[in-house]
Structures are given as structure tokens and as C-alpha cells.
Design a protein around this motif. Sequence first.
Motif, PDB file in Angstrom:
ATOM      1  N   ILE A 131       0.838  -1.205   0.000  1.00  0.00           N
ATOM      2  CA  ILE A 131       0.000   0.000   0.000  1.00  0.00           C
ATOM      3  C   ILE A 131       0.873   1.255   0.000  1.00  0.00           C
ATOM      4  CG2 ILE A 131      -1.671   1.323   1.347  1.00  0.00           C
ATOM      5  CD1 ILE A 131      -2.732  -1.444   2.318  1.00  0.00           C
ATOM      6  N   LYS A 132       1.906   1.247   0.824  1.00  0.00           N
ATOM      7  CA  LYS A 132       2.808   2.398   0.886  1.00  0.00           C
ATOM      8  C   LYS A 132       3.463   2.639  -0.477  1.00  0.00           C
ATOM      9  CE  LYS A 132       6.740   4.297   3.336  1.00  0.00           C
ATOM     10  NZ  LYS A 132       7.967   4.033   3.989  1.00  0.00           N
ATOM     11  N   TYR A 133       3.933   1.579  -1.111  1.00  0.00           N
ATOM     12  CA  TYR A 133       4.569   1.706  -2.422  1.00  0.00           C
ATOM     13  C   TYR A 133       3.581   2.257  -3.451  1.00  0.00           C
ATOM     14  CZ  TYR A 133       7.253   0.767  -6.582  1.00  0.00           C
ATOM     15  OH  TYR A 133       7.923   0.921  -7.766  1.00  0.00           O
ATOM     16  N   LEU A 134       2.380   1.686  -3.483  1.00  0.00           N
ATOM     17  CA  LEU A 134       1.377   2.120  -4.454  1.00  0.00           C
ATOM     18  C   LEU A 134       0.990   3.583  -4.241  1.00  0.00           C
ATOM     19  CD1 LEU A 134      -0.933  -1.016  -4.537  1.00  0.00           C
ATOM     20  CD2 LEU A 134       0.703  -0.294  -6.277  1.00  0.00           C
ATOM     21  N   THR A 135       0.959   3.998  -2.997  1.00  0.00           N
ATOM     22  CA  THR A 135       0.631   5.388  -2.672  1.00  0.00           C
ATOM     23  C   THR A 135       1.739   6.333  -3.121  1.00  0.00           C
ATOM     24  OG1 THR A 135      -0.624   4.620  -0.766  1.00  0.00           O
ATOM     25  CG2 THR A 135      -0.028   6.940  -0.799  1.00  0.00           C
ATOM     26  N   GLU A 136       2.986   5.938  -2.896  1.00  0.00           N
ATOM     27  CA  GLU A 136       4.117   6.807  -3.227  1.00  0.00           C
ATOM     28  C   GLU A 136       4.465   6.822  -4.714  1.00  0.00           C
ATOM     29  OE1 GLU A 136       7.395   5.738  -0.702  1.00  0.00           O
ATOM     30  OE2 GLU A 136       6.277   6.191   1.129  1.00  0.00           O
ATOM     31  N   TYR A 137       4.250   5.692  -5.380  1.00  0.00           N
ATOM     32  CA  TYR A 137       4.647   5.571  -6.793  1.00  0.00           C
ATOM     33  C   TYR A 137       3.508   5.007  -7.639  1.00  0.00           C
ATOM     34  CZ  TYR A 137       9.100   5.741  -4.313  1.00  0.00           C
ATOM     35  OH  TYR A 137      10.133   6.095  -3.487  1.00  0.00           O
ATOM     36  N   PRO A 138       2.367   5.664  -7.700  1.00  0.00           N
ATOM     37  CA  PRO A 138       1.204   5.103  -8.390  1.00  0.00           C
ATOM     38  C   PRO A 138       1.380   4.913  -9.893  1.00  0.00           C
ATOM     39  CG  PRO A 138       0.787   7.376  -7.799  1.00  0.00           C
ATOM     40  CD  PRO A 138       2.094   6.989  -7.162  1.00  0.00           C
ATOM     41  N   GLU A 139       2.288   5.647 -10.503  1.00  0.00           N
ATOM     42  CA  GLU A 139       2.484   5.550 -11.957  1.00  0.00           C
ATOM     43  C   GLU A 139       3.669   4.665 -12.345  1.00  0.00           C
ATOM     44  OE1 GLU A 139       0.304   6.701 -14.190  1.00  0.00           O
ATOM     45  OE2 GLU A 139      -0.864   7.260 -12.424  1.00  0.00           O
ATOM     46  N   SER A 199       6.002   1.319 -13.064  1.00  0.00           N
ATOM     47  CA  SER A 199       5.755   0.044 -13.746  1.00  0.00           C
ATOM     48  C   SER A 199       5.313  -1.024 -12.754  1.00  0.00           C
ATOM     49  CB  SER A 199       7.015  -0.426 -14.471  1.00  0.00           C
ATOM     50  OG  SER A 199       7.368   0.471 -15.480  1.00  0.00           O
ATOM     51  N   LYS A 200       5.932  -1.013 -11.594  1.00  0.00           N
ATOM     52  CA  LYS A 200       5.592  -1.998 -10.566  1.00  0.00           C
ATOM     53  C   LYS A 200       4.146  -1.822 -10.109  1.00  0.00           C
ATOM     54  CE  LYS A 200       8.964  -2.972  -7.774  1.00  0.00           C
ATOM     55  NZ  LYS A 200       9.939  -2.994  -6.667  1.00  0.00           N
ATOM     56  N   ALA A 201       3.724  -0.584  -9.893  1.00  0.00           N
ATOM     57  CA  ALA A 201       2.344  -0.314  -9.469  1.00  0.00           C
ATOM     58  C   ALA A 201       1.357  -0.739 -10.555  1.00  0.00           C
ATOM     59  CB  ALA A 201       2.168   1.154  -9.132  1.00  0.00           C
ATOM     60  N   LYS A 202       1.701  -0.451 -11.800  1.00  0.00           N
ATOM     61  CA  LYS A 202       0.834  -0.865 -12.915  1.00  0.00           C
ATOM     62  C   LYS A 202       0.754  -2.383 -12.993  1.00  0.00           C
ATOM     63  CE  LYS A 202       1.587   3.345 -15.504  1.00  0.00           C
ATOM     64  NZ  LYS A 202       2.254   4.002 -16.610  1.00  0.00           N
ATOM     65  N   PHE A 203       1.865  -3.056 -12.720  1.00  0.00           N
ATOM     66  CA  PHE A 203       1.851  -4.514 -12.728  1.00  0.00           C
ATOM     67  C   PHE A 203       1.007  -5.054 -11.571  1.00  0.00           C
ATOM     68  CE2 PHE A 203       3.359  -8.723 -11.567  1.00  0.00           C
ATOM     69  CZ  PHE A 203       3.156  -9.379 -12.768  1.00  0.00           C
ATOM     70  N   PHE A 204       1.127  -4.437 -10.381  1.00  0.00           N
ATOM     71  CA  PHE A 204       0.289  -4.857  -9.249  1.00  0.00           C
ATOM     72  C   PHE A 204      -1.185  -4.797  -9.636  1.00  0.00           C
ATOM     73  CE2 PHE A 204       3.510  -3.367  -5.806  1.00  0.00           C
ATOM     74  CZ  PHE A 204       4.174  -4.583  -5.887  1.00  0.00           C
ATOM     75  N   GLN A 205      -1.580  -3.692 -10.254  1.00  0.00           N
ATOM     76  CA  GLN A 205      -2.975  -3.526 -10.652  1.00  0.00           C
ATOM     77  C   GLN A 205      -3.366  -4.607 -11.654  1.00  0.00           C
ATOM     78  OE1 GLN A 205      -3.982   0.244 -12.390  1.00  0.00           O
ATOM     79  NE2 GLN A 205      -6.145  -0.236 -12.466  1.00  0.00           N
ATOM     80  N   LEU A 206      -2.514  -4.853 -12.614  1.00  0.00           N
ATOM     81  CA  LEU A 206      -2.786  -5.885 -13.608  1.00  0.00           C
ATOM     82  C   LEU A 206      -2.839  -7.271 -12.957  1.00  0.00           C
ATOM     83  CD1 LEU A 206      -3.134  -6.478 -16.633  1.00  0.00           C
ATOM     84  CD2 LEU A 206      -0.650  -6.684 -16.781  1.00  0.00           C
ATOM     85  N   ALA A 207      -1.920  -7.519 -12.049  1.00  0.00           N
ATOM     86  CA  ALA A 207      -1.851  -8.832 -11.396  1.00  0.00           C
ATOM     87  C   ALA A 207      -3.090  -9.147 -10.584  1.00  0.00           C
ATOM     88  CB  ALA A 207      -0.605  -8.916 -10.516  1.00  0.00           C
ATOM     89  N   VAL A 208      -3.679  -8.134  -9.960  1.00  0.00           N
ATOM     90  CA  VAL A 208      -4.868  -8.394  -9.156  1.00  0.00           C
ATOM     91  C   VAL A 208      -6.154  -8.367  -9.972  1.00  0.00           C
ATOM     92  CG1 VAL A 208      -3.838  -7.607  -6.991  1.00  0.00           C
ATOM     93  CG2 VAL A 208      -5.157  -6.006  -8.380  1.00  0.00           C
ATOM     94  N   SER A 209      -6.091  -7.875 -11.203  1.00  0.00           N
ATOM     95  CA  SER A 209      -7.300  -7.805 -12.013  1.00  0.00           C
ATOM     96  C   SER A 209      -7.410  -8.934 -13.033  1.00  0.00           C
ATOM     97  CB  SER A 209      -7.386  -6.458 -12.718  1.00  0.00           C
ATOM     98  OG  SER A 209      -6.324  -6.315 -13.628  1.00  0.00           O
ATOM     99  N   THR A 210      -6.380  -9.747 -13.138  1.00  0.00           N
ATOM    100  CA  THR A 210      -6.414 -10.862 -14.081  1.00  0.00           C
ATOM    101  C   THR A 210      -5.621 -12.028 -13.506  1.00  0.00           C
ATOM    102  OG1 THR A 210      -5.884 -11.565 -16.345  1.00  0.00           O
ATOM    103  CG2 THR A 210      -4.394  -9.995 -15.340  1.00  0.00           C
ATOM    104  N   SER A 211      -5.926 -13.207 -13.979  1.00  0.00           N
ATOM    105  CA  SER A 211      -5.172 -14.381 -13.519  1.00  0.00           C
ATOM    106  C   SER A 211      -4.095 -14.785 -14.536  1.00  0.00           C
ATOM    107  CB  SER A 211      -6.128 -15.557 -13.271  1.00  0.00           C
ATOM    108  OG  SER A 211      -6.814 -15.878 -14.462  1.00  0.00           O
TER     109      SER A 211
END
Length: 158
Positions: free
Chosen positions: A91-99, A101-113
Motif C-alpha cells: 500500500i505504501k509503495y502504491l501510494t508513493e509511486y502510483p504511476e 511500472s511496478k504499481a501498474k503490474f500490481f494492478q494488472l496482477a490483481v485484475s487478471t489471472s
Amino acid sequence: MIRERFKEMDLRITDLADYLHMSRTTIYSFMEAYDKGNKSVISPNVLKLFDYVMDNPLSGKKNVMSLLLSDITGDMERINKAENTAISPVIKYLTEYPESSKAKFFQLAVSTSDFDSVMEYLLKVYPLLRNRRLTDAEIEFIKPYDDIRNIIDNNKEK
């Protein structure tokens, strides 16, 4: 049946997938399971939404949006209380660095299998990367990881 109900409410599956942070394919598979009565395979939040929609025939798009937003708000409150859990660094990482590549991958990883098997592989590879004495089988196991790293490194040099 559930699909038609969302159509009646003028709520598109694409929008629903966005609101729920899931792929359309996942939503469709949940709908199919719901219609077949196989509710145990459906995510609890999605099941709550489907039940609400089917149990309240007079509910409309605004009611569904309100339900989705209240669930999101409740989820954020639970996340904020999760300071001492394993998820807090994420959560801390996503808050600090929302844009990032890692944050984008987190979002993708939780929205698809689609990446589940890759993530399982990386979780097995990670401890081996720290080990200086690998067996032949372990060396063979991490070879795809090394190949990918070499491709990335070679593309950076170009």
C-alpha cells in the motif's frame, strides 16, 4: 440471467469489470457460475453484488453504483487499518509511486489471472537467486529467468 439483469440496468460488463478491478473474462465466468448456482467460486464482493442485483428487481444503476462505492470505501478503511500487516508495504509503495511500472503490474496482477503461474514461478526462483550453491536441477529451473534477464539487459544496451 444475471447478464440480462445488468443489461436491463444499462450497466456494461466493461464498466463493471473496471469498477471491480477484474477482467471481463473473470466477470463473465462469475456470471456463468452464478447462473449455474455455483456460487462458491465467485469472489465474495462480486457475489454480494450479484445477489443484490437479483434480489432487488427494482434496483437500478444508481443503486448498484452506490453499493460498489460503499464497498470500495469500506475496503479502503480496512486497508488503512492494515498498518501492521504484510500488505502495508505494498500500500505504501502504491501510494508513493502510483504511476510506476511496478504499481501498474500490481494492478494488472490483481485484475487478471494471466500472470498467476509466472508469479508462482518467480516466488520459487527468488530464494534460489540468493543461493550460491545450486544443484543442476535448480540451475535448470532458473534458466528461463536468466534468459529473460539477458533479453532485458540486451535491450537496455541498444
